[in-house]
Design a protein around this motif. Structure first.
Motif, mmCIF file in Angstrom:
data_model
loop_
_atom_site.group_PDB
_atom_site.id
_atom_site.type_symbol
_atom_site.label_atom_id
_atom_site.label_comp_id
_atom_site.label_asym_id
_atom_site.label_seq_id
_atom_site.Cartn_x
_atom_site.Cartn_y
_atom_site.Cartn_z
ATOM 1 N N GLY A 115 1.197 -1.379 -0.059
ATOM 2 C CA GLY A 115 0.141 0.119 -0.476
ATOM 3 C C GLY A 115 0.888 1.006 -0.074
ATOM 4 O O GLY A 115 2.000 1.144 -0.314
ATOM 5 N N GLY A 116 0.572 1.681 -0.629
ATOM 6 C CA GLY A 116 0.852 3.426 -0.759
ATOM 7 C C GLY A 116 0.198 4.819 -0.577
ATOM 8 O O GLY A 116 -1.252 4.652 -1.213
ATOM 9 N N ARG A 117 1.019 6.246 -0.799
ATOM 10 C CA ARG A 117 1.076 6.764 -2.031
ATOM 11 C C ARG A 117 0.800 7.494 -2.977
ATOM 12 O O ARG A 117 1.958 6.631 -2.968
ATOM 13 C CB ARG A 117 0.246 8.570 -1.201
ATOM 14 N N ALA A 118 0.357 7.894 -4.755
ATOM 15 C CA ALA A 118 1.246 7.762 -5.216
ATOM 16 C C ALA A 118 0.743 9.149 -6.172
ATOM 17 O O ALA A 118 -0.584 9.992 -6.074
ATOM 18 C CB ALA A 118 0.566 7.024 -6.378
ATOM 19 N N LEU A 119 1.495 10.469 -7.141
ATOM 20 C CA LEU A 119 1.768 11.200 -7.522
ATOM 21 C C LEU A 119 1.669 11.074 -9.295
ATOM 22 O O LEU A 119 3.357 10.627 -9.506
ATOM 23 C CB LEU A 119 1.936 12.841 -7.174
ATOM 24 N N ILE A 120 0.599 11.208 -10.008
ATOM 25 C CA ILE A 120 1.391 10.478 -11.634
ATOM 26 C C ILE A 120 1.115 12.002 -12.166
ATOM 27 O O ILE A 120 -0.467 12.655 -12.336
ATOM 28 C CB ILE A 120 -0.017 9.324 -12.368
ATOM 29 N N GLY A 121 1.761 12.087 -12.726
ATOM 30 C CA GLY A 121 1.920 13.782 -13.276
ATOM 31 C C GLY A 121 2.404 13.182 -14.475
ATOM 32 O O GLY A 121 2.090 11.915 -15.451
ATOM 33 N N PRO A 122 2.256 14.232 -15.967
ATOM 34 C CA PRO A 122 2.761 14.028 -17.294
ATOM 35 C C PRO A 122 3.698 13.110 -17.551
ATOM 36 O O PRO A 122 3.431 12.127 -18.779
ATOM 37 C CB PRO A 122 2.593 15.291 -17.527
ATOM 38 N N THR A 123 4.863 13.498 -17.192
ATOM 39 C CA THR A 123 6.075 12.938 -17.251
ATOM 40 C C THR A 123 7.074 12.312 -15.782
ATOM 41 O O THR A 123 7.807 11.867 -16.516
ATOM 42 C CB THR A 123 7.067 14.504 -18.004
ATOM 43 N N SER A 124 6.086 11.663 -14.912
ATOM 44 C CA SER A 124 6.542 11.281 -13.758
ATOM 45 C C SER A 124 5.360 10.661 -12.695
ATOM 46 O O SER A 124 4.649 11.210 -12.903
ATOM 47 C CB SER A 124 7.710 11.960 -12.983
ATOM 48 N N THR A 125 6.478 9.768 -11.940
ATOM 49 C CA THR A 125 5.403 9.385 -10.570
ATOM 50 C C THR A 125 5.958 9.252 -9.861
ATOM 51 O O THR A 125 7.640 8.661 -9.668
ATOM 52 C CB THR A 125 5.536 7.645 -11.510
ATOM 53 N N THR A 126 4.851 9.685 -8.712
ATOM 54 C CA THR A 126 5.955 9.789 -7.299
ATOM 55 C C THR A 126 5.507 8.764 -6.469
ATOM 56 O O THR A 126 4.489 9.103 -6.398
ATOM 57 C CB THR A 126 6.248 11.161 -6.666
ATOM 58 N N VAL A 127 5.678 7.922 -5.446
ATOM 59 C CA VAL A 127 5.322 6.926 -4.721
ATOM 60 C C VAL A 127 5.369 7.654 -3.382
ATOM 61 O O VAL A 127 7.018 7.770 -3.069
ATOM 62 C CB VAL A 127 5.448 5.977 -5.275
ATOM 63 N N ASP A 128 4.294 7.541 -2.357
ATOM 64 C CA ASP A 128 5.078 8.001 -0.750
ATOM 65 C C ASP A 128 4.044 6.889 -0.336
ATOM 66 O O ASP A 128 3.369 6.076 -0.488
ATOM 67 C CB ASP A 128 4.481 9.088 -0.470
ATOM 68 N N ALA A 129 5.255 6.444 0.786
ATOM 69 C CA ALA A 129 5.095 5.725 2.059
ATOM 70 C C ALA A 129 4.419 4.120 1.816
ATOM 71 O O ALA A 129 3.535 3.874 2.242
ATOM 72 C CB ALA A 129 3.422 6.391 3.145
ATOM 73 N N MET A 130 5.668 4.281 0.647
ATOM 74 C CA MET A 130 5.050 2.606 0.810
ATOM 75 C C MET A 130 5.684 1.116 1.171
ATOM 76 O O MET A 130 7.175 1.753 1.222
ATOM 77 C CB MET A 130 6.003 2.574 -1.367
#
Length: 258
Positions: A115-130
């Protein structure tokens, strides 16, 4: 006496702001602002409702890593290669603040609970607290171009990782149980001891080190991830002996880009 009376009445009237033209304008302006706020709230609610009903299949990449997509962009799911299921729920406020598609997600399967959180943008993906557990099919889902596949259980704890675009980085730790790996092109499976992968972000570079879990100073492989996505991978002589399926000679290195 009459002029004094008139002045008194005029003074009395001036002390009653509700009857003045200026107070009337203020009241009308307040009503207009309230109406504007209600209109904006209505437009925002309509926009959120429209986004929420977009089918998940319209925005999720149809790569080889998934086996099916269902639901909507608000609450959807996708089957992962290997039998696990990825489920997510959209976080509208976090999306607005970060100007990206923000989700809370979980992945579950026979040997996977992540489990975790994610930010999906046009050119990148950031995953937090996975954090959580997974099996070797996760490696294949994340990096389908690797020349090998593995069968092993893993424990993951990654506070933050960003891939794609600028500012790429990774921080966290992966711990595996003993398992096996084999080349995709064919060949015998190689027994692999329990391993630990440690990722640290120092300055402008993320440095990853792979070592046996019981001999953490015995480096098998090193990786350096630059902020532009350039990756340098080096296999030590000990790593070449322990991980022949990687396909690099002792001391060999390879450079790529994410």
């Amino acid at each position: 006496m009459t002029p004094l009376i008139r002045r008194g009445r005029l003074a009395e009237a001036s002390e009653r702001p509700d009857d003045s033209p200026h107070a009337s304008d203020i009241a009308r302006d307040g009503a207009r602002r309230r109406l504007t706020r209600f209109a904006l709230l209505g437009i925002g609610a309509y926009a959120v409702a429209m986004v929420a009903t977009i089918p998940a299949g319209a925005v999720v990449d149809r790569g080889t890593w998934r086996t099916g997509i269902g639901g909507t962009i608000w609450n959807g799911e996708a089957g992962l290669a290997g039998g696990s299921k990825l489920e997510w729920s959209w976080a509208p406020l976090r999306s607005l603040v970060n100007l990206a598609f923000a989700i809370d997600w979980t992945a579950n399967g026979d040997a996977t609970t992540l489990g975790g959180r994610a930010l999906i943008g046009p050119t990148s993906t950031t995953v937090d607290a996975m954090s959580g557990s997974a099996d070797g099919t996760l490696i294949q889902a994340l990096q389908p171009d690797l020349p090998f596949v593995c069968d092993m259980a893993m424990q993951l704890d990654f506070p933050r990782a960003k891939l794609g675009g600028g500012g790429q980085m990774v921080e966290g730790r992966l711990l595996t149980e003993p398992g096996t790996c084999r080349p995709k092109a064919g060949g015998a499976a190689t027994p692999v001891p329990a391993l630990i992968l440690t990722a640290e972000h120092i300055g402008a570079t993320s440095r990853l080190t792979l070592a046996p879990a019981t001999q953490r100073r015995r480096t098998l492989m090193t990786m350096a991830l630059a902020q532009d996505g350039t990756v340098d991978i080096t296999l030590t002589p000990e790593g070449a002996a322990a991980l022949p399926f990687v396909g690099l000679p002792p001391g060999g290195s390879i450079r790529g880009k994410i």
